[in-house]
Design a protein around this motif. Structure first.
Motif, PDB file in Angstrom:
ATOM      1  N   HIS A 169       8.391  -7.986   4.136  1.00  0.00           N
ATOM      2  CA  HIS A 169       9.115  -9.222   4.436  1.00  0.00           C
ATOM      3  C   HIS A 169       9.073 -10.136   3.214  1.00  0.00           C
ATOM      4  CE1 HIS A 169       5.327 -11.490   4.793  1.00  0.00           C
ATOM      5  NE2 HIS A 169       4.859 -10.391   5.351  1.00  0.00           N
ATOM      6  N   ARG A 170       9.857 -11.223   3.290  1.00  0.00           N
ATOM      7  CA  ARG A 170       9.891 -12.202   2.204  1.00  0.00           C
ATOM      8  C   ARG A 170       9.243 -13.525   2.615  1.00  0.00           C
ATOM      9  NH1 ARG A 170      15.074  -9.772   1.783  1.00  0.00           N
ATOM     10  NH2 ARG A 170      15.984 -11.412   3.097  1.00  0.00           N
ATOM     11  N   HIS A 171       8.526 -13.547   3.718  1.00  0.00           N
ATOM     12  CA  HIS A 171       7.943 -14.786   4.217  1.00  0.00           C
ATOM     13  C   HIS A 171       6.563 -15.038   3.595  1.00  0.00           C
ATOM     14  CE1 HIS A 171      11.181 -14.967   7.075  1.00  0.00           C
ATOM     15  NE2 HIS A 171      10.868 -13.767   7.550  1.00  0.00           N
ATOM     16  N   VAL A 172       6.203 -16.321   3.536  1.00  0.00           N
ATOM     17  CA  VAL A 172       4.879 -16.721   3.049  1.00  0.00           C
ATOM     18  C   VAL A 172       4.354 -17.819   3.959  1.00  0.00           C
ATOM     19  CG1 VAL A 172       3.503 -17.502   1.093  1.00  0.00           C
ATOM     20  CG2 VAL A 172       5.664 -16.296   0.676  1.00  0.00           C
ATOM     21  N   TYR A 173       3.139 -17.627   4.473  1.00  0.00           N
ATOM     22  CA  TYR A 173       2.517 -18.624   5.342  1.00  0.00           C
ATOM     23  C   TYR A 173       1.100 -18.894   4.827  1.00  0.00           C
ATOM     24  CZ  TYR A 173       6.186 -17.077   8.583  1.00  0.00           C
ATOM     25  OH  TYR A 173       7.386 -16.735   9.160  1.00  0.00           O
ATOM     26  N   ALA A 174       0.793 -20.156   4.592  1.00  0.00           N
ATOM     27  CA  ALA A 174      -0.565 -20.497   4.172  1.00  0.00           C
ATOM     28  C   ALA A 174      -1.586 -20.183   5.260  1.00  0.00           C
ATOM     29  CB  ALA A 174      -0.639 -21.974   3.806  1.00  0.00           C
ATOM     30  N   ALA A 175      -1.121 -20.013   6.502  1.00  0.00           N
ATOM     31  CA  ALA A 175      -2.015 -19.668   7.604  1.00  0.00           C
ATOM     32  C   ALA A 175      -2.477 -18.221   7.560  1.00  0.00           C
ATOM     33  CB  ALA A 175      -1.326 -19.934   8.944  1.00  0.00           C
ATOM     34  N   ASN A 176      -1.867 -17.399   6.694  1.00  0.00           N
ATOM     35  CA  ASN A 176      -2.223 -15.979   6.629  1.00  0.00           C
ATOM     36  C   ASN A 176      -1.996 -15.472   5.214  1.00  0.00           C
ATOM     37  OD1 ASN A 176      -2.917 -13.371   7.284  1.00  0.00           O
ATOM     38  ND2 ASN A 176      -1.180 -12.996   8.642  1.00  0.00           N
ATOM     39  N   LEU A 177      -2.931 -15.803   4.350  1.00  0.00           N
ATOM     40  CA  LEU A 177      -2.762 -15.540   2.919  1.00  0.00           C
ATOM     41  C   LEU A 177      -4.096 -15.137   2.310  1.00  0.00           C
ATOM     42  CD1 LEU A 177      -0.489 -15.850   0.737  1.00  0.00           C
ATOM     43  CD2 LEU A 177      -1.389 -18.147   0.322  1.00  0.00           C
ATOM     44  N   ALA A 178      -4.057 -14.191   1.385  1.00  0.00           N
ATOM     45  CA  ALA A 178      -5.257 -13.786   0.655  1.00  0.00           C
ATOM     46  C   ALA A 178      -4.887 -13.545  -0.808  1.00  0.00           C
ATOM     47  CB  ALA A 178      -5.853 -12.512   1.254  1.00  0.00           C
ATOM     48  N   VAL A 179      -5.736 -14.036  -1.712  1.00  0.00           N
ATOM     49  CA  VAL A 179      -5.483 -13.922  -3.147  1.00  0.00           C
ATOM     50  C   VAL A 179      -6.789 -13.598  -3.852  1.00  0.00           C
ATOM     51  CG1 VAL A 179      -4.519 -15.053  -5.192  1.00  0.00           C
ATOM     52  CG2 VAL A 179      -3.724 -15.740  -2.926  1.00  0.00           C
ATOM     53  N   ARG A 180      -6.726 -12.654  -4.783  1.00  0.00           N
ATOM     54  CA  ARG A 180      -7.898 -12.395  -5.611  1.00  0.00           C
ATOM     55  C   ARG A 180      -8.217 -13.642  -6.428  1.00  0.00           C
ATOM     56  NH1 ARG A 180      -9.523  -7.049  -5.791  1.00  0.00           N
ATOM     57  NH2 ARG A 180      -7.926  -5.532  -5.183  1.00  0.00           N
ATOM     58  N   MET A 181      -9.483 -13.988  -6.502  1.00  0.00           N
ATOM     59  CA  MET A 181      -9.866 -15.199  -7.213  1.00  0.00           C
ATOM     60  C   MET A 181      -9.444 -15.161  -8.682  1.00  0.00           C
ATOM     61  SD  MET A 181     -11.115 -18.200  -7.337  1.00  0.00           S
ATOM     62  CE  MET A 181     -12.289 -18.711  -6.076  1.00  0.00           C
ATOM     63  N   ALA A 182      -9.560 -13.999  -9.333  1.00  0.00           N
ATOM     64  CA  ALA A 182      -9.182 -13.914 -10.747  1.00  0.00           C
ATOM     65  C   ALA A 182      -7.708 -14.241 -10.941  1.00  0.00           C
ATOM     66  CB  ALA A 182      -9.496 -12.520 -11.287  1.00  0.00           C
ATOM     67  N   ALA A 183      -6.857 -13.745 -10.036  1.00  0.00           N
ATOM     68  CA  ALA A 183      -5.429 -14.035 -10.112  1.00  0.00           C
ATOM     69  C   ALA A 183      -5.159 -15.496  -9.782  1.00  0.00           C
ATOM     70  CB  ALA A 183      -4.657 -13.121  -9.161  1.00  0.00           C
ATOM     71  N   TYR A 184      -5.840 -15.997  -8.764  1.00  0.00           N
ATOM     72  CA  TYR A 184      -5.694 -17.403  -8.372  1.00  0.00           C
ATOM     73  C   TYR A 184      -6.011 -18.324  -9.543  1.00  0.00           C
ATOM     74  CZ  TYR A 184      -6.707 -21.752  -5.828  1.00  0.00           C
ATOM     75  OH  TYR A 184      -6.742 -23.056  -5.399  1.00  0.00           O
ATOM     76  N   ARG A 185      -7.122 -18.075 -10.213  1.00  0.00           N
ATOM     77  CA  ARG A 185      -7.519 -18.891 -11.358  1.00  0.00           C
ATOM     78  C   ARG A 185      -6.533 -18.748 -12.520  1.00  0.00           C
ATOM     79  NH1 ARG A 185     -10.641 -22.554  -9.083  1.00  0.00           N
ATOM     80  NH2 ARG A 185     -12.792 -21.945  -8.665  1.00  0.00           N
ATOM     81  N   ALA A 186      -6.029 -17.546 -12.710  1.00  0.00           N
ATOM     82  CA  ALA A 186      -5.157 -17.291 -13.864  1.00  0.00           C
ATOM     83  C   ALA A 186      -3.878 -18.114 -13.819  1.00  0.00           C
ATOM     84  CB  ALA A 186      -4.826 -15.804 -13.946  1.00  0.00           C
ATOM     85  N   VAL A 187      -3.388 -18.416 -12.623  1.00  0.00           N
ATOM     86  CA  VAL A 187      -2.133 -19.175 -12.517  1.00  0.00           C
ATOM     87  C   VAL A 187      -2.361 -20.637 -12.142  1.00  0.00           C
ATOM     88  CG1 VAL A 187      -0.825 -17.108 -11.936  1.00  0.00           C
ATOM     89  CG2 VAL A 187      -1.754 -18.525 -10.086  1.00  0.00           C
ATOM     90  N   GLY A 188      -3.624 -21.055 -12.083  1.00  0.00           N
ATOM     91  CA  GLY A 188      -3.909 -22.454 -11.825  1.00  0.00           C
ATOM     92  C   GLY A 188      -4.053 -22.835 -10.369  1.00  0.00           C
ATOM     93  N   GLY A 189      -4.048 -21.843  -9.462  1.00  0.00           N
ATOM     94  CA  GLY A 189      -4.289 -22.107  -8.052  1.00  0.00           C
ATOM     95  C   GLY A 189      -3.140 -22.801  -7.349  1.00  0.00           C
ATOM     96  N   PHE A 190      -3.466 -23.400  -6.208  1.00  0.00           N
ATOM     97  CA  PHE A 190      -2.457 -24.123  -5.431  1.00  0.00           C
ATOM     98  C   PHE A 190      -2.010 -25.366  -6.189  1.00  0.00           C
ATOM     99  CE2 PHE A 190      -4.385 -21.932  -1.701  1.00  0.00           C
ATOM    100  CZ  PHE A 190      -3.215 -21.416  -1.152  1.00  0.00           C
ATOM    101  N   ARG A 191      -0.709 -25.574  -6.224  1.00  0.00           N
ATOM    102  CA  ARG A 191      -0.183 -26.774  -6.872  1.00  0.00           C
ATOM    103  C   ARG A 191      -0.153 -27.953  -5.889  1.00  0.00           C
ATOM    104  NH1 ARG A 191       5.494 -25.356  -9.697  1.00  0.00           N
ATOM    105  NH2 ARG A 191       5.093 -23.230 -10.424  1.00  0.00           N
ATOM    106  N   ALA A 192      -0.180 -29.156  -6.448  1.00  0.00           N
ATOM    107  CA  ALA A 192      -0.054 -30.373  -5.634  1.00  0.00           C
ATOM    108  C   ALA A 192       1.424 -30.713  -5.470  1.00  0.00           C
ATOM    109  CB  ALA A 192      -0.802 -31.519  -6.288  1.00  0.00           C
ATOM    110  N   VAL A 193       2.176 -29.791  -4.859  1.00  0.00           N
ATOM    111  CA  VAL A 193       3.615 -29.978  -4.698  1.00  0.00           C
ATOM    112  C   VAL A 193       3.907 -30.732  -3.411  1.00  0.00           C
ATOM    113  CG1 VAL A 193       4.272 -27.969  -6.056  1.00  0.00           C
ATOM    114  CG2 VAL A 193       3.762 -27.684  -3.637  1.00  0.00           C
ATOM    115  N   GLU A 194       5.155 -31.206  -3.270  1.00  0.00           N
ATOM    116  CA  GLU A 194       5.573 -31.964  -2.094  1.00  0.00           C
ATOM    117  C   GLU A 194       5.344 -31.162  -0.818  1.00  0.00           C
ATOM    118  OE1 GLU A 194       7.327 -35.443  -0.306  1.00  0.00           O
ATOM    119  OE2 GLU A 194       6.671 -35.055  -2.347  1.00  0.00           O
TER     120      GLU A 194
END
Length: 255
Positions: A169-194
């Motif tokens: 699927h093409r959906h993304v939900y913060a309620a059901n998400l998993a990310v490797r920490m190394a990848a998360y750190r590499a892109v700067g993590g969650f942005r403070a977007v609207e």
């Protein structure tokens, strides 16, 4: 042989006293199953009580800080009074949890305080992540407690169906998400977007050539309320579908 991963689970909450205990208990149950199955070696579970005016923090603390947790599980309730978007709240909570003493975090899991994860949530995400060489996993949600019109619900289901693909699927939900920490750190993590911080994170991961895998399971139950805590989120979409349908019905009757 690779050691099982250490995980952290981040749960932002704003005035969620009616649902946070159920959410946290479900996360704890899923962590216990994963520990027993040897899928993880430790877990840190954190709730960010963001600018709460109710008993969200106290009720979360009763489960995470003032009750007996399984071995290798740490619970934290972080009171966050900084005015900011939910993406920044998630990011600050993850930074705080990752800085605690203990094993270095391998995976970051995200859910919401109005959601209920299944018992196989952690186990399945870690197993699929390892088997498919994923840097991030985007799972589906199921609405519960719908009180809007059936027409609006059908329109939402049509949106979900339109986002299904041959391989997921093409959906993304913060309620059901998993990310490797190394990848998360590499892109700067969650942005403070609207809004849509989870979409921004996965877009950043793809742009940096990390492997993002959409999965059809496990499925997280999430509230179908029409008034949410974060602007631009799922609740806003559901409300707009409901209100559009009501306006359409009114127009049809008037004509």
């Amino acid at each position: 042989m690779t050691a099982p991963p250490a995980i952290l689970v981040a749960v932002p909450a704003h005035d969620e006293q009616s649902s946070v205990v159920t959410c946290v208990r479900a996360v704890l149950a899923a962590v216990r199953v994963a520990l027993d199955a040897g899928q993880i070696r430790s877990a840190t579970i954190g709730v960010a009580a963001h600018r709460c005016t109710d008993r969200t923090a106290a009720r979360a603390s009763a489960v995470l800080e003032f009750s007996t947790l399984p071995d290798h599980v740490t619970g934290v309730v972080a009171r966050d009074e900084i005015p900011s978007r939910v993406g920044a709240v998630r990011a600050r909570l993850i930074d705080r949890l990752a800085a605690l003493p203990g094993p270095s975090t391998d995976w970051v899991l995200s859910t919401d305080a109005d959601s209920i994860v299944p018992e196989n949530w952690v186990t399945d995400l870690m197993r699929i992540g390892a088997s498919r060489g994923a840097d991030a996993l985007a799972g589906p949600v199921e609405l519960v407690g719908w009180h809007g019109s059936q027409e609006a619900l059908q329109r939402y289901r049509a949106i979900v169906a339109a986002g299904m693909t041959s391989d997921g699927h093409r959906h993304v939900y913060a309620a059901n998400l998993a990310v490797r920490m190394a990848a998360y750190r590499a892109v700067g993590g969650f942005r403070a977007v609207e809004h849509g911080e989870e979409h921004a994170l996965l877009n950043d991961l793809r742009a940096a050539s990390f492997r993002v895998v959409p999965v059809l399971r496990p499925v997280v139950q999430t509230s179908s309320r029409l008034r949410g805590r974060a602007p631009g989120g799922l609740a806003d979409l559901l409300r707009s579908l409901h209100e559009d349908q009501r306006l359409g019905a009114s127009s049809g009757t008037a004509s």
